[in-house]
Design a protein around this motif. Structure first.
Motif, mmCIF file in Angstrom:
data_model
loop_
_atom_site.group_PDB
_atom_site.id
_atom_site.type_symbol
_atom_site.label_atom_id
_atom_site.label_comp_id
_atom_site.label_asym_id
_atom_site.label_seq_id
_atom_site.Cartn_x
_atom_site.Cartn_y
_atom_site.Cartn_z
ATOM 1 N N ASP A 173 -54.740 38.998 40.262
ATOM 2 C CA ASP A 173 -55.881 38.119 40.568
ATOM 3 C C ASP A 173 -55.817 36.799 39.807
ATOM 4 O O ASP A 173 -56.844 36.139 39.652
ATOM 5 C CB ASP A 173 -57.192 38.839 40.213
ATOM 6 C CG ASP A 173 -57.799 39.559 41.413
ATOM 7 O OD1 ASP A 173 -57.325 39.348 42.544
ATOM 8 O OD2 ASP A 173 -58.755 40.336 41.202
ATOM 9 N N HIS A 184 -61.563 43.248 35.172
ATOM 10 C CA HIS A 184 -61.027 43.828 36.406
ATOM 11 C C HIS A 184 -59.495 43.766 36.401
ATOM 12 O O HIS A 184 -58.828 44.754 36.725
ATOM 13 C CB HIS A 184 -61.599 43.093 37.612
ATOM 14 C CG HIS A 184 -61.004 43.509 38.924
ATOM 15 N ND1 HIS A 184 -61.171 44.774 39.461
ATOM 16 C CD2 HIS A 184 -60.216 42.837 39.803
ATOM 17 C CE1 HIS A 184 -60.522 44.855 40.614
ATOM 18 N NE2 HIS A 184 -59.935 43.703 40.842
ATOM 19 N N TYR A 193 -55.685 39.810 54.512
ATOM 20 C CA TYR A 193 -55.440 38.384 54.291
ATOM 21 C C TYR A 193 -54.483 38.199 53.130
ATOM 22 O O TYR A 193 -54.322 39.110 52.340
ATOM 23 C CB TYR A 193 -56.762 37.636 54.074
ATOM 24 C CG TYR A 193 -57.567 38.028 52.851
ATOM 25 C CD1 TYR A 193 -58.607 38.952 52.929
ATOM 26 C CD2 TYR A 193 -57.313 37.451 51.599
ATOM 27 C CE1 TYR A 193 -59.360 39.297 51.814
ATOM 28 C CE2 TYR A 193 -58.072 37.788 50.500
ATOM 29 C CZ TYR A 193 -59.083 38.705 50.609
ATOM 30 O OH TYR A 193 -59.841 39.042 49.511
ATOM 31 N N HIS A 219 -57.778 33.076 46.689
ATOM 32 C CA HIS A 219 -57.198 33.396 45.379
ATOM 33 C C HIS A 219 -55.804 34.018 45.525
ATOM 34 O O HIS A 219 -54.980 33.927 44.617
ATOM 35 C CB HIS A 219 -58.131 34.310 44.565
ATOM 36 C CG HIS A 219 -58.118 35.753 44.956
ATOM 37 N ND1 HIS A 219 -58.909 36.278 45.943
ATOM 38 C CD2 HIS A 219 -57.405 36.807 44.487
ATOM 39 C CE1 HIS A 219 -58.690 37.576 46.054
ATOM 40 N NE2 HIS A 219 -57.781 37.926 45.183
ATOM 41 N N MET A 230 -63.106 32.387 48.257
ATOM 42 C CA MET A 230 -62.660 33.495 47.411
ATOM 43 C C MET A 230 -61.327 34.064 47.905
ATOM 44 O O MET A 230 -60.453 34.427 47.119
ATOM 45 C CB MET A 230 -63.708 34.610 47.395
ATOM 46 C CG MET A 230 -64.777 34.466 46.344
ATOM 47 S SD MET A 230 -64.147 34.441 44.671
ATOM 48 C CE MET A 230 -63.675 36.141 44.423
ATOM 49 N N LYS A 274 -57.591 33.662 40.872
ATOM 50 C CA LYS A 274 -59.045 33.455 40.747
ATOM 51 C C LYS A 274 -59.385 32.385 39.710
ATOM 52 O O LYS A 274 -60.499 31.858 39.708
ATOM 53 C CB LYS A 274 -59.723 34.770 40.369
ATOM 54 C CG LYS A 274 -59.880 35.723 41.527
ATOM 55 C CD LYS A 274 -60.678 36.930 41.100
ATOM 56 C CE LYS A 274 -60.835 37.900 42.257
ATOM 57 N NZ LYS A 274 -61.400 39.180 41.792
ATOM 58 N N PHE A 321 -67.003 33.052 50.782
ATOM 59 C CA PHE A 321 -66.076 34.174 50.941
ATOM 60 C C PHE A 321 -64.683 33.661 51.326
ATOM 61 O O PHE A 321 -63.660 34.153 50.836
ATOM 62 C CB PHE A 321 -66.612 35.134 52.007
ATOM 63 C CG PHE A 321 -65.849 36.429 52.095
ATOM 64 C CD1 PHE A 321 -65.756 37.280 51.001
ATOM 65 C CD2 PHE A 321 -65.228 36.799 53.270
ATOM 66 C CE1 PHE A 321 -65.050 38.468 51.084
ATOM 67 C CE2 PHE A 321 -64.509 37.990 53.362
ATOM 68 C CZ PHE A 321 -64.422 38.829 52.263
ATOM 69 N N PHE A 334 -71.857 36.482 48.816
ATOM 70 C CA PHE A 334 -71.206 35.228 49.150
ATOM 71 C C PHE A 334 -71.624 34.802 50.556
ATOM 72 O O PHE A 334 -71.807 35.639 51.437
ATOM 73 C CB PHE A 334 -69.686 35.390 49.146
ATOM 74 C CG PHE A 334 -69.095 35.643 47.789
ATOM 75 C CD1 PHE A 334 -69.431 34.843 46.705
ATOM 76 C CD2 PHE A 334 -68.204 36.675 47.599
ATOM 77 C CE1 PHE A 334 -68.882 35.070 45.456
ATOM 78 C CE2 PHE A 334 -67.641 36.913 46.354
ATOM 79 C CZ PHE A 334 -67.991 36.109 45.285
ATOM 80 N N ASP A 370 -56.856 48.223 42.717
ATOM 81 C CA ASP A 370 -57.765 47.088 42.888
ATOM 82 C C ASP A 370 -59.054 47.539 43.570
ATOM 83 O O ASP A 370 -60.166 47.237 43.120
ATOM 84 C CB ASP A 370 -57.055 46.021 43.725
ATOM 85 C CG ASP A 370 -57.867 44.747 43.892
ATOM 86 O OD1 ASP A 370 -58.633 44.413 42.975
ATOM 87 O OD2 ASP A 370 -57.723 44.085 44.936
ATOM 88 N N HIS A 381 -54.204 41.928 49.250
ATOM 89 C CA HIS A 381 -55.327 42.122 50.176
ATOM 90 C C HIS A 381 -54.866 42.292 51.620
ATOM 91 O O HIS A 381 -55.671 42.226 52.549
ATOM 92 C CB HIS A 381 -56.321 40.969 50.079
ATOM 93 C CG HIS A 381 -57.202 41.058 48.871
ATOM 94 N ND1 HIS A 381 -58.067 42.110 48.659
ATOM 95 C CD2 HIS A 381 -57.324 40.244 47.785
ATOM 96 C CE1 HIS A 381 -58.693 41.932 47.504
ATOM 97 N NE2 HIS A 381 -58.255 40.812 46.950
#
Lengths: 133, 455
Positions: free
Chosen positions: B236, B203, B298, B264, B261, B239, B258, B253, B318, B290
């Motif tokens: 990312d 990814h 977030y 990250h 996650m 991560k 979540f 999740f 993304d 994000h």
């Protein structure tokens, strides 16, 4: 419950939802959540949400279609035929449970599909690729 | 001539929204601030700084006199200068491209909010393919494989406590960008192949490829494309701090997972901020990719004007790769599903103008997509032309009865006898037993004569 498919299973093409789809709300056991309608046909609807929902197999969806006449579609029973959760948002493919939907409402869903199709550019889905754009 | 500064001492009475505070006049631990460095987002934060400090240090950027004068006359700032404002936040970290470099005496250093937009309509560099997709594909495969190993190595290294190797990252990015500058389609082909067991590394690499392709489409310079691609490759990286059992979980999740996650983005910022030679904008992108235009993203819930332009660009790539990948599962959804989402969420989740440009860049039928034609035949998109994305070159692999057939290349744009033939739809990889991995392994069978003049 997450499913994916490596083969196209849709019998009918999903049409891109336009601005006439409004107040799209997913009703699940945990509550009612506004979602974004992505694509549609009379058999189902694709939705997207940035919220993280708990797992669900069945739900109801309601929306308003603001065409020449405003059509309020009440809580349609649907089942999840596809779901994918990603960090960018969750995607669901919902199939309307037609046996639980009265014929008059099924006719309405078909009429909405026709109205969406009438204003869709099937060759240039987003209207961005024609020579004059 | 003002001295170049990467930070500027500012009295607290002069603070403004959007400034990035990077240092105080006292240790952070002696203050109430949890974050050691932040962008001022509201008056409360200014008030807190006024209460606890006399002066602070904010990130500085350079503005030429020419730009300042342009602003004074009320004319719109010159586009490339506006973009420079973002690059120049840390002078010395990245040399300005020749086209936008200017003499030091024409520069002054001022503190100003981060550049969060780069309108995309003017002064585009027009990149043309220097080599055909067919010829580039072999090199691209090697580049992709090597880059994936590098990304995997970087992520695994961080997991075991090794410092992130920026040189390794830059080397991988340079090879990717070199390929994309030579030909825009070959590496995009390779992003179509998804391996469920290598999602995170793949990814990151795919987002890097898609971002570089998008940046080329937007008309960025080579140097800018490399910087954007590096940001994408590392977006990312946080991560690597997420536990394996969550990162590789099959199934949805839980809310708690979540939330983990989502960390990250902050982990990524923390990792990169401690790397000596990390590009500062890469830190912003890792932290802000994000964030959403409506402020509901977030980790910080930034508003659109607070989100760095590079993060807006990377967010699109993304999303596209995340939606077309099925994390930890077989199969992949068609490109159109992702483009539908980007189109519908433009202006809310994604920058509206960039979202539309991204859709134009990818096109309805991107390279590597399997498509069904109106005459019933099935083919794989080989390459596209920016000027006519609806009529690409296609490798026909199934006849109208969906049976194996002699492969041939058709160019929908170049053959008048095919004017009635249209692409009906893209189908997921595997449909009609067409697996693009098979075609990549054996190499494309293309009539080279038909590729002449490909753009």
């Amino acid at each position: 419950m997450t499913q994916s498919h490596s083969h196209e299973r849709r019998a009918r093409e999903r049409l891109l939802c336009d601005a006439r789809f409004q107040k799209v709300v997913l009703h699940i056991q945990e509550g009612d959540f506004p979602v974004t309608a992505i694509n549609y046909n009379c058999a189902g609807i694709g939705i997207f949400t940035s919220q993280h929902f708990p797992e669900f197999d069945a739900a109801e969806i309601s929306f308003t279609f603001a065409g020449e006449d405003t059509i309020n579609v009440p809580s349609l029973p649907c089942k999840v035929v596809y779901s994918q959760d990603t960090e960018v948002g969750d995607q669901y493919g919902l199939s309307f449970v037609s046996r639980q939907i009265p014929q008059s409402l099924r006719d309405t869903l078909m009429r909405i599909e026709d109205m969406v199709a009438a204003q869709s550019n099937l060759e240039d889905r987003y209207g961005l690729f024609s020579p004059d754009t | 001539m003002p001295k170049k500064l990467s930070e500027l001492k500012v009295h607290v009475s002069e603070l403004a929204l959007g400034m990035r505070v990077i240092r105080l006049d006292r240790p952070w631990l002696e203050t109430d601030f949890l974050m050691q460095g932040f962008v001022i987002q509201n008056q409360t934060e200014i008030d807190d700084l006024v209460r606890q400090c006399e002066h602070v240090y904010v990130e500085a950027t350079e503005i030429s006199k020419k730009t300042a004068h342009t602003g004074a006359t009320g004319k719109a700032p010159e586009r490339r200068t506006e973009r420079k404002g973002l690059f120049a936040r840390i002078p010395g970290k990245k040399p300005a491209p020749p086209s936008i470099a200017r003499p030091a005496k024409a520069q002054k250093t001022v503190a100003q909010p981060l550049s969060t937009s780069r309108p995309i309509s003017s002064q585009r560099i027009v990149h043309i393919n220097k080599i055909s997709t067919e010829k580039e594909l072999g090199k691209a495969r090697v580049t992709y494989t090597d880059a994936k190993q590098s990304v995997t190595s970087i992520m695994e290294g961080i997991r075991i406590g090794r410092a992130l190797d920026m040189n390794q990252s830059r080397q991988a990015v340079n090879e990717i960008v070199d390929s994309i500058i030579r030909n825009k389609d070959a590496l995009v082909w390779l992003t179509k192949i998804k391996r469920k067991d290598e999602y995170t590394a793949e990814h990151s690499l795919n987002v890097c490829v898609l971002t570089a392709t998008f940046a080329r489409y937007l008309g960025h310079s080579d140097d800018e494309i490399r910087q954007l691609a590096l940001c994408a490759l590392l977006h990312d990286v946080g991560k690597s701090k997420i536990p394996d059992e969550i990162l590789n979980k099959e199934g949805r999740f839980t809310d708690e997972e979540f939330e983990i996650m989502k960390k990250h983005t902050t982990y990524g910022r923390d990792l990169l901020i401690n790397i000596k030679d990390a590009d500062r904008i890469a830190i912003d992108v890792a932290h802000a990719h994000h964030e959403r235009m409506d402020g509901s993203g977030y980790p910080r819930g930034l508003k659109s004007h607070q989100i760095p332009y590079y993060a807006k660009v990377v967010a699109l790539a993304d999303c596209y790769d995340a939606i077309t990948s099925t994390r930890c599962y077989d199969g992949a959804r068609a490109s159109m599903s992702a483009l539908d989402i980007i189109y519908k969420c433009r202006g809310v989740q994604f920058d509206e103008e960039l979202a539309l440009e991204f859709i134009k860049c990818i096109g309805l039928f991107p390279p590597g997509a399997i498509v069904e034609l109106s005459n019933g035949e099935v083919g794989i998109i080989i390459s596209t032309r920016d000027e006519n994305k609806l009529r690409p070159k296609i490798l026909i692999v199934r006849n109208a009865a969906k049976q194996l057939c002699k492969e041939r290349v058709v160019d929908l744009a170049a053959n008048p006898e095919l004017s009635e033939v249209k692409i009906l739809r893209e189908v997921p990889n595997g449909t009609y037993s067409v697996d693009i991995r098979v075609y990549l392994k054996k190499g494309l069978v293309i009539d080279t004569a038909s590729m002449a003049g490909e753009q």
